[in-house]
Design a protein around this motif. Sequence first.
Motif, PDB file in Angstrom:
ATOM      1  N   TYR A 186      -2.327   3.924   0.097  1.00  0.00           N
ATOM      2  CA  TYR A 186      -3.668   3.451  -0.795  1.00  0.00           C
ATOM      3  C   TYR A 186      -2.800   3.722  -2.582  1.00  0.00           C
ATOM      4  O   TYR A 186      -2.279   5.175  -2.242  1.00  0.00           O
ATOM      5  CB  TYR A 186      -5.407   4.362  -0.556  1.00  0.00           C
ATOM      6  N   VAL A 193     -10.444   7.649  -6.543  1.00  0.00           N
ATOM      7  CA  VAL A 193     -10.688   6.166  -6.105  1.00  0.00           C
ATOM      8  C   VAL A 193      -9.953   5.788  -5.417  1.00  0.00           C
ATOM      9  O   VAL A 193      -8.354   6.190  -6.238  1.00  0.00           O
ATOM     10  CB  VAL A 193     -11.206   5.649  -7.432  1.00  0.00           C
ATOM     11  N   PHE A 234      -7.251   2.144  -3.961  1.00  0.00           N
ATOM     12  CA  PHE A 234      -7.346   1.629  -3.735  1.00  0.00           C
ATOM     13  C   PHE A 234      -6.381   0.429  -3.112  1.00  0.00           C
ATOM     14  O   PHE A 234      -5.045   1.017  -2.494  1.00  0.00           O
ATOM     15  CB  PHE A 234      -7.320   0.014  -4.680  1.00  0.00           C
ATOM     16  N   ASP A 235      -6.446  -0.423  -1.725  1.00  0.00           N
ATOM     17  CA  ASP A 235      -5.500  -0.769  -0.543  1.00  0.00           C
ATOM     18  C   ASP A 235      -4.241  -1.267  -1.150  1.00  0.00           C
ATOM     19  O   ASP A 235      -4.973  -2.041  -1.066  1.00  0.00           O
ATOM     20  CB  ASP A 235      -6.240  -1.474   0.314  1.00  0.00           C
ATOM     21  N   LYS A 257     -11.413  -1.373   1.487  1.00  0.00           N
ATOM     22  CA  LYS A 257     -10.611  -1.792   0.443  1.00  0.00           C
ATOM     23  C   LYS A 257     -10.744  -1.035  -0.918  1.00  0.00           C
ATOM     24  O   LYS A 257      -9.470  -1.168  -1.174  1.00  0.00           O
ATOM     25  CB  LYS A 257     -11.254  -3.492  -0.189  1.00  0.00           C
ATOM     26  N   ALA A 258     -11.386  -0.063  -1.023  1.00  0.00           N
ATOM     27  CA  ALA A 258     -11.764   0.811  -1.821  1.00  0.00           C
ATOM     28  C   ALA A 258     -11.801   2.198  -1.120  1.00  0.00           C
ATOM     29  O   ALA A 258     -12.747   2.300   0.230  1.00  0.00           O
ATOM     30  CB  ALA A 258     -12.171   0.157  -2.839  1.00  0.00           C
ATOM     31  N   VAL A 280     -15.631   0.702  -9.567  1.00  0.00           N
ATOM     32  CA  VAL A 280     -14.791   0.250  -8.378  1.00  0.00           C
ATOM     33  C   VAL A 280     -15.542  -0.902  -8.422  1.00  0.00           C
ATOM     34  O   VAL A 280     -13.998  -1.402  -7.905  1.00  0.00           O
ATOM     35  CB  VAL A 280     -15.289   1.362  -7.163  1.00  0.00           C
ATOM     36  N   ILE A 340     -16.215  -0.242   0.960  1.00  0.00           N
ATOM     37  CA  ILE A 340     -15.781   0.811   0.395  1.00  0.00           C
ATOM     38  C   ILE A 340     -15.748   2.395   1.312  1.00  0.00           C
ATOM     39  O   ILE A 340     -16.978   2.210   1.911  1.00  0.00           O
ATOM     40  CB  ILE A 340     -16.241   0.544  -0.885  1.00  0.00           C
ATOM     41  N   LYS A 397     -14.031  -3.297 -10.004  1.00  0.00           N
ATOM     42  CA  LYS A 397     -12.443  -3.684  -9.999  1.00  0.00           C
ATOM     43  C   LYS A 397     -12.114  -4.270  -8.722  1.00  0.00           C
ATOM     44  O   LYS A 397     -10.761  -4.961  -8.968  1.00  0.00           O
ATOM     45  CB  LYS A 397     -12.114  -1.819 -10.138  1.00  0.00           C
ATOM     46  N   MET A 398     -12.111  -4.113  -7.452  1.00  0.00           N
ATOM     47  CA  MET A 398     -12.618  -4.813  -6.643  1.00  0.00           C
ATOM     48  C   MET A 398     -12.950  -6.144  -5.981  1.00  0.00           C
ATOM     49  O   MET A 398     -11.744  -6.924  -5.560  1.00  0.00           O
ATOM     50  CB  MET A 398     -13.281  -3.885  -5.545  1.00  0.00           C
ATOM     51  N   TYR A 449      -3.525  -4.565  -2.104  1.00  0.00           N
ATOM     52  CA  TYR A 449      -3.688  -5.705  -3.893  1.00  0.00           C
ATOM     53  C   TYR A 449      -2.452  -5.104  -4.516  1.00  0.00           C
ATOM     54  O   TYR A 449      -2.628  -5.109  -5.376  1.00  0.00           O
ATOM     55  CB  TYR A 449      -4.911  -5.139  -4.520  1.00  0.00           C
TER      56      TYR A 449
END
Length: 349
Positions: A163, A186, A188-189, A132-133, A332, A83, A335-336, A193
């Motif tokens: 993202y 926020v 996420f990749d 990842k995030a 976060v 992160i 969720k990850m 994902y």
Amino acid sequence: MESLVSTLAKTQNVETRNGRFTFIDLFSGIGGMRIAFSRQGGVCVFSSEWDRYAQKTYFDNFDVLPQGDITQINAHDIPAHDILVAGFPCQPFSIAGVSKKNSLGRETGFQDKTQGTLFFDICRILEAKRPKAFLLENVKNLKSHDKGNTWRVIQESLNQLGYEIFSQVIDGQGFVPQHRERIFIVGFDRQRYGNFYNFQFDVENQKPEKVPVLRDILDKAVDKKYTLSDKLWEYLRNYAQKHKEKGNGFGYGMPDFDGVTRTLSARYYKDGSEILIYQGEGKNPRRLTPRECARLQGYPDSFKITVSDTRAYKQFGNSVVVPLVTAIAGRVVEKMEELDAEENQDHRW
């Protein structure tokens, strides 16, 4: 001095203990975001902060000296991490910052060559390391700056990097006795994902049962040096009266002990006018002490304040509401981990 700081920072050992995840702390200030993500089980593997006084506070509390100017750091030299965390400089996007720079004939937003473009240093690190995030924090009116163009560029940049982004303006009130609205972004990749999911900040149910109020953060005995001088108090009262007669709402703030304060700003050291503490009839009000400012931002009393009052006021005024960011960090990370589990399930199939 800059060379020495950079050399010392690079020779420090990165934490090797096992953690729930790893993260980096950019524009780290005095470490509010670091505390928040560490509380969720994270291990910080890199930090960067250019202000030497903030570096000192950071070092005195975490035994880690952040590396300096992010624009001079090669993204490939930054350790891999799960992160990316960044409270990137908000002056080019804030109302106060824009007004000040306009009055000086200077450019703002992404045209500001010293701070506005620092967002793109986040982008180059995201591109090079592909965490990842990420969690970014900035001032409330980031979306409205420059008629929405600044926000459009930010969205387009993060989308082009692959993202999936989610954003929300959240008030720190309820976590601390302070009205402090900030935007949190926020991401996420998508390469990892995809984008068939949603993310909810959903921090309301993480607020403490007892609503924090001003009296909760106040010291019982305070040095008289924090009491306003007769001259300053007279000036603030006259200033407030002048604007009241014009129909403006400008003036000092003196909150109820069982209420919340205005937003603590980095300019608090100048006169303390946004948050004054009533001390009874016949006595001038006082400023908050640096420790009270720390509590107002949700820092624990174990957090060391090792700089001058002026520097401390600036540092806490520029910081984040720690318990709010801790709650967001938890969402976060959850969720990850949920997306990681789904990815692993897909691979098994």
